[in-house]
Every structure is written in C-alpha cells, then in structure tokens.
Design a protein around this motif. Structure first.
Motif, mmCIF file in Angstrom:
data_model
loop_
_atom_site.group_PDB
_atom_site.id
_atom_site.type_symbol
_atom_site.label_atom_id
_atom_site.label_comp_id
_atom_site.label_asym_id
_atom_site.label_seq_id
_atom_site.Cartn_x
_atom_site.Cartn_y
_atom_site.Cartn_z
ATOM 1 N N TRP A 28 74.693 37.818 50.403
ATOM 2 C CA TRP A 28 76.020 37.771 49.809
ATOM 3 C C TRP A 28 76.500 39.164 49.418
ATOM 4 O O TRP A 28 77.633 39.540 49.711
ATOM 5 N N SER A 29 75.644 39.947 48.766
ATOM 6 C CA SER A 29 76.067 41.264 48.305
ATOM 7 C C SER A 29 76.326 42.218 49.468
ATOM 8 O O SER A 29 77.286 42.995 49.433
ATOM 9 N N LEU A 30 75.516 42.148 50.521
ATOM 10 C CA LEU A 30 75.770 42.997 51.690
ATOM 11 C C LEU A 30 77.063 42.590 52.397
ATOM 12 O O LEU A 30 77.824 43.451 52.857
ATOM 13 N N SER A 31 77.335 41.289 52.470
ATOM 14 C CA SER A 31 78.582 40.858 53.112
ATOM 15 C C SER A 31 79.794 41.251 52.270
ATOM 16 O O SER A 31 80.830 41.654 52.810
ATOM 17 N N MET A 32 79.697 41.180 50.942
ATOM 18 C CA MET A 32 80.811 41.589 50.081
ATOM 19 C C MET A 32 81.043 43.099 50.155
ATOM 20 O O MET A 32 82.175 43.560 50.137
ATOM 21 N N MET A 33 79.954 43.865 50.256
ATOM 22 C CA MET A 33 80.116 45.308 50.426
ATOM 23 C C MET A 33 80.810 45.620 51.743
ATOM 24 O O MET A 33 81.712 46.458 51.803
ATOM 25 N N THR A 34 80.404 44.923 52.803
ATOM 26 C CA THR A 34 81.006 45.152 54.117
ATOM 27 C C THR A 34 82.476 44.770 54.109
ATOM 28 O O THR A 34 83.329 45.520 54.597
ATOM 29 N N LEU A 35 82.802 43.607 53.558
ATOM 30 C CA LEU A 35 84.193 43.176 53.502
ATOM 31 C C LEU A 35 85.017 44.075 52.586
ATOM 32 O O LEU A 35 86.208 44.284 52.833
ATOM 33 N N GLY A 36 84.404 44.612 51.543
ATOM 34 C CA GLY A 36 85.098 45.539 50.661
ATOM 35 C C GLY A 36 85.447 46.839 51.370
ATOM 36 O O GLY A 36 86.543 47.381 51.188
ATOM 37 N N TYR A 37 84.536 47.342 52.193
ATOM 38 C CA TYR A 37 84.820 48.555 52.949
ATOM 39 C C TYR A 37 85.867 48.313 54.031
ATOM 40 O O TYR A 37 86.617 49.210 54.385
ATOM 41 N N MET A 38 85.941 47.108 54.538
ATOM 42 C CA MET A 38 86.944 46.769 55.552
ATOM 43 C C MET A 38 88.308 46.487 54.917
ATOM 44 O O MET A 38 89.301 46.386 55.619
ATOM 45 N N GLY A 39 88.358 46.345 53.600
ATOM 46 C CA GLY A 39 89.608 46.084 52.910
ATOM 47 C C GLY A 39 89.981 44.613 52.862
ATOM 48 O O GLY A 39 91.103 44.270 52.515
ATOM 49 N N LYS A 40 89.081 43.730 53.193
ATOM 50 C CA LYS A 40 89.358 42.294 53.205
ATOM 51 C C LYS A 40 89.204 41.672 51.816
ATOM 52 O O LYS A 40 89.862 40.699 51.501
ATOM 53 N N ILE A 43 86.413 43.884 45.505
ATOM 54 C CA ILE A 43 85.287 43.679 44.592
ATOM 55 C C ILE A 43 84.672 45.045 44.289
ATOM 56 O O ILE A 43 84.766 45.977 45.101
ATOM 57 N N ASP A 44 84.096 45.153 43.124
ATOM 58 C CA ASP A 44 83.505 46.409 42.695
ATOM 59 C C ASP A 44 82.289 46.746 43.558
ATOM 60 O O ASP A 44 81.338 45.967 43.628
ATOM 61 N N GLY A 45 82.336 47.881 44.223
ATOM 62 C CA GLY A 45 81.245 48.292 45.090
ATOM 63 C C GLY A 45 79.977 48.630 44.333
ATOM 64 O O GLY A 45 78.871 48.454 44.842
ATOM 65 N N ALA A 46 80.129 49.114 43.094
ATOM 66 C CA ALA A 46 78.952 49.455 42.300
ATOM 67 C C ALA A 46 78.168 48.200 41.922
ATOM 68 O O ALA A 46 76.936 48.226 41.865
ATOM 69 N N PHE A 47 78.877 47.104 41.668
ATOM 70 C CA PHE A 47 78.205 45.850 41.332
ATOM 71 C C PHE A 47 77.382 45.345 42.503
ATOM 72 O O PHE A 47 76.206 44.996 42.353
ATOM 73 N N THR A 48 77.981 45.328 43.691
ATOM 74 C CA THR A 48 77.260 44.827 44.859
ATOM 75 C C THR A 48 76.129 45.772 45.251
ATOM 76 O O THR A 48 75.059 45.315 45.659
ATOM 77 N N ALA A 49 76.345 47.071 45.115
ATOM 78 C CA ALA A 49 75.282 48.028 45.424
ATOM 79 C C ALA A 49 74.122 47.884 44.436
ATOM 80 O O ALA A 49 72.955 48.021 44.820
ATOM 81 N N GLY A 50 74.429 47.574 43.183
ATOM 82 C CA GLY A 50 73.382 47.334 42.201
ATOM 83 C C GLY A 50 72.565 46.097 42.529
ATOM 84 O O GLY A 50 71.352 46.075 42.334
ATOM 85 N N LEU A 51 73.254 45.050 43.013
ATOM 86 C CA LEU A 51 72.527 43.853 43.425
ATOM 87 C C LEU A 51 71.605 44.138 44.605
ATOM 88 O O LEU A 51 70.464 43.685 44.642
ATOM 89 N N VAL A 52 72.119 44.890 45.571
ATOM 90 C CA VAL A 52 71.310 45.220 46.752
ATOM 91 C C VAL A 52 70.081 46.021 46.342
ATOM 92 O O VAL A 52 68.957 45.706 46.749
#
Length: 89
Positions: A28-40, A43-52
C-alpha cells in the motif's frame, strides 16, 4: 527432570499473519508513493516513506545505509562558537 518443549509441526499462523500484514502495508505505501509522484493522489510522501522504511527495517533491511568508506578521510573539526556575535542584535 525438566520437560523438553515439543516442536510444533505445521505452520505458525501468527507468524504468517504478521508477514501478510507487513506485506500489505509495504504494498500500500509503495503504491501510494508511486501514485503521489505521478500526481494521481495527494498524500504526504514522508508518511509513506516512513512506513516503507519501518517495514523494511523490521526485516533487517536498511534503505539509507552509509557506505563504510565514505568521507574525505579528514577528521571532523570542532568549532567553538561561544564568542560568535552573528545573529545577535
């Protein structure tokens, strides 16, 4: 005479469940990071990176590990700033 523990045969369902939950959080966190970078998604990138990094750290994987030979070979300099007036009005 102390009793010896018997080994359980079969699956350890608790361990399997723990790995499944960690895998779902990682996915989930990797997919949210990917979708966040694509602009879709916004979501806070620091939160998802912390989960990863937390999930990978639970498996003993360090993402930002320093190289053993890093640096320029010079010892760090200790600076005394007790007599510095910069920034004081």
């Amino acid at each position: 005479m102390p009793e010896q523990e018997e080994k359980q045969e079969g699956f350890d369902w608790g361990d399997l469940f723990g790995h499944a939950v960690r895998f779902l959080i990682l996915t989930w966190s990797l997919s949210m990071m990917t979708l966040g970078y694509m602009g879709k998604v916004r979501i806070d990138g620091a939160f998802t990176a912390g989960l990863v990094s937390g999930v990978l750290g639970s498996y003993g994987i360090s993402v930002g590990q320093k190289k053993s030979g890093a640096g320029n070979g010079n010892a760090p300099k200790i600076v005394d700033n007790s007599k510095n007036n910069v920034g004081i009005k």
